[in-house]
Design an enzyme around this catalytic site. Structure first.
Site, PDB file in Angstrom:
ATOM      1  N   GLY A 134      10.257  26.440 -27.176  1.00 24.25           N
ATOM      2  CA  GLY A 134      11.249  27.486 -26.957  1.00 24.25           C
ATOM      3  C   GLY A 134      11.861  27.318 -25.582  1.00 24.25           C
ATOM      4  O   GLY A 134      11.213  26.787 -24.667  1.00 24.25           O
ATOM      5  N   GLN A 152      16.176  29.814 -18.035  1.00 23.29           N
ATOM      6  CA  GLN A 152      15.375  28.666 -17.575  1.00 23.29           C
ATOM      7  C   GLN A 152      16.222  27.464 -17.189  1.00 23.29           C
ATOM      8  O   GLN A 152      15.745  26.547 -16.540  1.00 23.29           O
ATOM      9  CB  GLN A 152      14.374  28.239 -18.665  1.00 23.29           C
ATOM     10  CG  GLN A 152      13.298  29.276 -18.927  1.00 23.29           C
ATOM     11  CD  GLN A 152      12.342  28.787 -19.982  1.00 23.29           C
ATOM     12  OE1 GLN A 152      12.579  28.948 -21.170  1.00 23.29           O
ATOM     13  NE2 GLN A 152      11.260  28.147 -19.558  1.00 23.29           N
ATOM     14  N   CYS A 172       4.556  27.535 -20.393  1.00 27.37           N
ATOM     15  CA  CYS A 172       5.995  27.730 -20.205  1.00 27.37           C
ATOM     16  C   CYS A 172       6.530  26.543 -19.409  1.00 27.37           C
ATOM     17  O   CYS A 172       5.905  26.126 -18.430  1.00 27.37           O
ATOM     18  CB  CYS A 172       6.231  29.034 -19.446  1.00 27.37           C
ATOM     19  SG  CYS A 172       7.967  29.375 -19.107  1.00 27.37           S
ATOM     20  N   LEU A 173       7.680  26.017 -19.811  1.00 29.71           N
ATOM     21  CA  LEU A 173       8.250  24.869 -19.098  1.00 29.71           C
ATOM     22  C   LEU A 173       8.582  25.222 -17.648  1.00 29.71           C
ATOM     23  O   LEU A 173       8.605  24.352 -16.788  1.00 29.71           O
ATOM     24  CB  LEU A 173       9.503  24.363 -19.826  1.00 29.71           C
ATOM     25  CG  LEU A 173       9.269  23.788 -21.233  1.00 29.71           C
ATOM     26  CD1 LEU A 173      10.596  23.427 -21.879  1.00 29.71           C
ATOM     27  CD2 LEU A 173       8.345  22.590 -21.199  1.00 29.71           C
ATOM     28  N   HIS A 202       7.896  35.638 -26.168  1.00 31.51           N
ATOM     29  CA  HIS A 202       7.874  34.937 -24.883  1.00 31.51           C
ATOM     30  C   HIS A 202       9.302  34.710 -24.372  1.00 31.51           C
ATOM     31  O   HIS A 202       9.595  34.932 -23.190  1.00 31.51           O
ATOM     32  CB  HIS A 202       7.117  33.606 -25.074  1.00 31.51           C
ATOM     33  CG  HIS A 202       7.059  32.722 -23.873  1.00 31.51           C
ATOM     34  ND1 HIS A 202       5.881  32.384 -23.241  1.00 31.51           N
ATOM     35  CD2 HIS A 202       8.042  32.076 -23.173  1.00 31.51           C
ATOM     36  CE1 HIS A 202       6.146  31.589 -22.211  1.00 31.51           C
ATOM     37  NE2 HIS A 202       7.452  31.375 -22.146  1.00 31.51           N
ATOM     38  N   GLU A 203      10.203  34.283 -25.275  1.00 38.20           N
ATOM     39  CA  GLU A 203      11.576  33.961 -24.851  1.00 38.20           C
ATOM     40  C   GLU A 203      12.397  35.218 -24.556  1.00 38.20           C
ATOM     41  O   GLU A 203      13.192  35.237 -23.616  1.00 38.20           O
ATOM     42  CB  GLU A 203      12.281  33.102 -25.908  1.00 38.20           C
ATOM     43  CG  GLU A 203      11.593  31.774 -26.227  1.00 38.20           C
ATOM     44  CD  GLU A 203      11.269  30.913 -25.019  1.00 38.20           C
ATOM     45  OE1 GLU A 203      12.009  30.979 -24.004  1.00 38.20           O
ATOM     46  OE2 GLU A 203      10.261  30.189 -25.076  1.00 38.20           O
ATOM     47  N   HIS A 257      11.846  36.264 -21.162  1.00 40.98           N
ATOM     48  CA  HIS A 257      12.650  35.530 -20.179  1.00 40.98           C
ATOM     49  C   HIS A 257      14.010  36.198 -19.990  1.00 40.98           C
ATOM     50  O   HIS A 257      14.530  36.261 -18.880  1.00 40.98           O
ATOM     51  CB  HIS A 257      12.879  34.082 -20.630  1.00 40.98           C
ATOM     52  CG  HIS A 257      11.763  33.140 -20.290  1.00 40.98           C
ATOM     53  ND1 HIS A 257      11.297  32.959 -19.005  1.00 40.98           N
ATOM     54  CD2 HIS A 257      11.014  32.309 -21.073  1.00 40.98           C
ATOM     55  CE1 HIS A 257      10.322  32.058 -19.016  1.00 40.98           C
ATOM     56  NE2 HIS A 257      10.113  31.656 -20.255  1.00 40.98           N
TER      57      HIS A 257
HETATM   58 NI    NI Z   1       8.750  30.242 -20.976  1.00 38.28          NI
END
Ligand code: NI
Length: 188
Positions: free
Chosen positions: A45, A50, A100-101, A142-143, A146
């Site tokens: 995701g 991000q 998470c990236l 999760h997204e 963000h």
């Molecule tokens: Ni993330």
């Protein structure tokens, strides 16, 4: 085109992202770049904040992974979520190990509802309402976090966050190496 990913500590990750409308320029190109960026970094995701864009756009995608050959199969499922809204949380809360990236090298168990109903537009502006379960439900939550300026470590206990503090500071100062390109925020 692969876009640089911003890391923990960058102020864009803490902003509430803005919804977009049909006049947003080159949306399809952005979405294609976000998928390319996510898959290149082995993510499931990616939210626009991000890649340093404070807008409500998310891409989610799953591919089967073969451990023996360390390769991925064909994309099994993928969703573009424009202006997503979680309209209902369902089921019990469950722990699941998240990463998470933007928070490289940290994986922690996070408690979230096991299912959600999510309403969104795709990149062609068709409206969808999905009952998300399993990994999809987890990634949606999760997204969407963000988009609201939250990262998964915000859900941890104070004790756990204190234990991770040095590592989080290292990420913020660009000291944690990644296989993908990360953009570090330099305070002026
Ligand atoms: Ni993330």
């Amino acid at each position: 085109m692969i876009l640089p990913i911003i890391g923990y500590g960058h102020p864009t990750l803490r902003k509430v992202a803005q919804p977009i409308d049909k006049s947003y320029p080159n949306l399809k190109e952005l979405v294609a770049n976000m998928y390319e960026t996510m898959y290149a970094a082995d993510g499931v995701g990616l939210a626009a904040p991000q890649v340093d864009l404070s807008i409500r756009v998310v891409v989610i995608g799953f591919r089967p992974y073969d451990e023996k050959t360390d390769t991925y199969g064909e994309i099994a499922e993928q969703h573009t979520l424009i202006n997503p809204e979680i309209v209902e949380f369902r089921g019990e809360k469950k722990f699941f190990n998240e990463g998470c990236l933007s928070v490289p090298d940290i994986h922690e168990d996070v408690l979230r509802p096991e299912s959600v109903v999510v309403r969104y537009y795709d990149e062609d502006w068709n409206e969808h309402t999905d009952v998300a379960e399993g990994l999809y439900a987890r990634v949606v939550q999760h997204e969407v976090d963000h988009l609201d300026g939250k990262v998964f470590t915000d859900h941890l206990s104070n004790l756990r966050r204190t234990m991770l503090k040095r590592k989080l500071n290292d990420i913020a100062s660009g000291k944690v190496p990644t296989r993908y390109r990360m953009k570090v925020f330099h305070r002026k």
